[in-house]
Design an enzyme around this catalytic site. Sequence first.
Site, short mmCIF file in Angstrom:
data_model
loop_
_atom_site.label_atom_id
_atom_site.label_comp_id
_atom_site.label_asym_id
_atom_site.label_seq_id
_atom_site.Cartn_x
_atom_site.Cartn_y
_atom_site.Cartn_z
N ILE A 134 -68.27 -45.86 68.49
CA ILE A 134 -67.60 -47.16 68.35
C ILE A 134 -66.18 -46.99 67.81
O ILE A 134 -65.25 -47.64 68.27
CB ILE A 134 -68.42 -48.10 67.41
CG1 ILE A 134 -69.80 -48.41 68.01
CG2 ILE A 134 -67.65 -49.37 67.09
CD1 ILE A 134 -69.79 -49.24 69.28
N GLU A 135 -66.00 -46.10 66.84
CA GLU A 135 -64.68 -45.95 66.21
C GLU A 135 -63.63 -45.36 67.16
O GLU A 135 -62.53 -45.89 67.26
CB GLU A 135 -64.78 -45.09 64.94
CG GLU A 135 -65.31 -45.83 63.72
CD GLU A 135 -64.35 -46.91 63.20
OE1 GLU A 135 -63.24 -47.05 63.72
OE2 GLU A 135 -64.75 -47.62 62.26
N THR A 136 -63.97 -44.24 67.81
CA THR A 136 -62.94 -43.55 68.60
C THR A 136 -63.43 -43.06 69.95
O THR A 136 -62.79 -42.18 70.54
CB THR A 136 -62.38 -42.33 67.82
OG1 THR A 136 -63.46 -41.38 67.65
CG2 THR A 136 -61.82 -42.71 66.47
#
Length: 335
Positions: A134-136
């Site tokens: 989700i983050e990167t």
Amino acid sequence: MKNFSRLVLMIGCLCWLLVPGVWLMVPDVQAQSASQNFTTWLEQLRTEARTAGISQETVDTALADIKAPQQRVIDRDQNQPEKTQSLEDYVATRVSKERIAEGCRMLRRYPTWLDRIERQYGVQRRFIVALWGIETNYGRHTGKLPIIQSLVTLAYDGRRGDYFRKELLEALQILDAGHIALPYMKGSWAGAMGQFQFMPSSYRHYAVDANGDGRIDIWNSVPDALASAANYLAKAGWKDDQTWGRPVKLSAKVDSSLAGLKTRLPLSRWQALGVRRSNGRALPLRELQASLIIPDGQAGQAYLIYNNFRVLRRWNRSNSFAVAVGTLSDRYDAQ
Ligand SMILES: [Ca+2]
């Protein structure tokens, strides 16, 4: 009479604009004074950094190329999109087939590290990998902007100058400790860095050197990044004998005043109130404390959320974010 005054005013203005150089000079003077303000501000920052124990060499190197605040960072800070996306849309865009498949590949690619990290920090691997996704997008989109330049701009010009000034000093400490070289210290316009988008203060509190090379490299070392994220979750109160929550069905009308993060009830109570698993079956028999959330309103999907959902919200205070991470982690299991 009124018209006459207006005419005088207009002529006055015109004359003023026609005086050679006046209207060209004004912005020039402003620019000059803004630039002086920035130089003075930068000098004070240097002094503060030195007082905080950061070496002269680090201060000189890190600030050498910084001549002015970056307009593109200011623009991004001032034009953040309003949060109008529904939770359903948010989750659908982030939990894509490709992202699920790539997460499964990552689980197969780093079994030894994930074994070790899961045991050491007490966080199930599927959540660490989902957070990474989700983050990167598993390290693919970590941000290309120089962190020091972004933080200088936000500290000098931003809406939360004090906050970003502290983050900037933390970033200088990271450079000073030799964890990463300046050209590689990149991230988002808002100063989030590396595979899991840590702010510099989170880095200081939670980032760890997992591969034992003496540097905490959350940009290029996957083991360091995974362990740092697990450490963050562990310190924030993660419980590895529980999941994050689950989508549920309401088989009876549940009093809407019971929905929301403030009300916590045991699962048996939710069962009695008519809450069921999304496939219609009874809730688990464990006496976990849970809250009911219905983020998109009564017609939308309802969720029962547990302790670990609250931990994810400490990472990012957004129900959509926490549901996306949880849902992605569930999809790996389903593969
Ligand atoms: Ca390392």
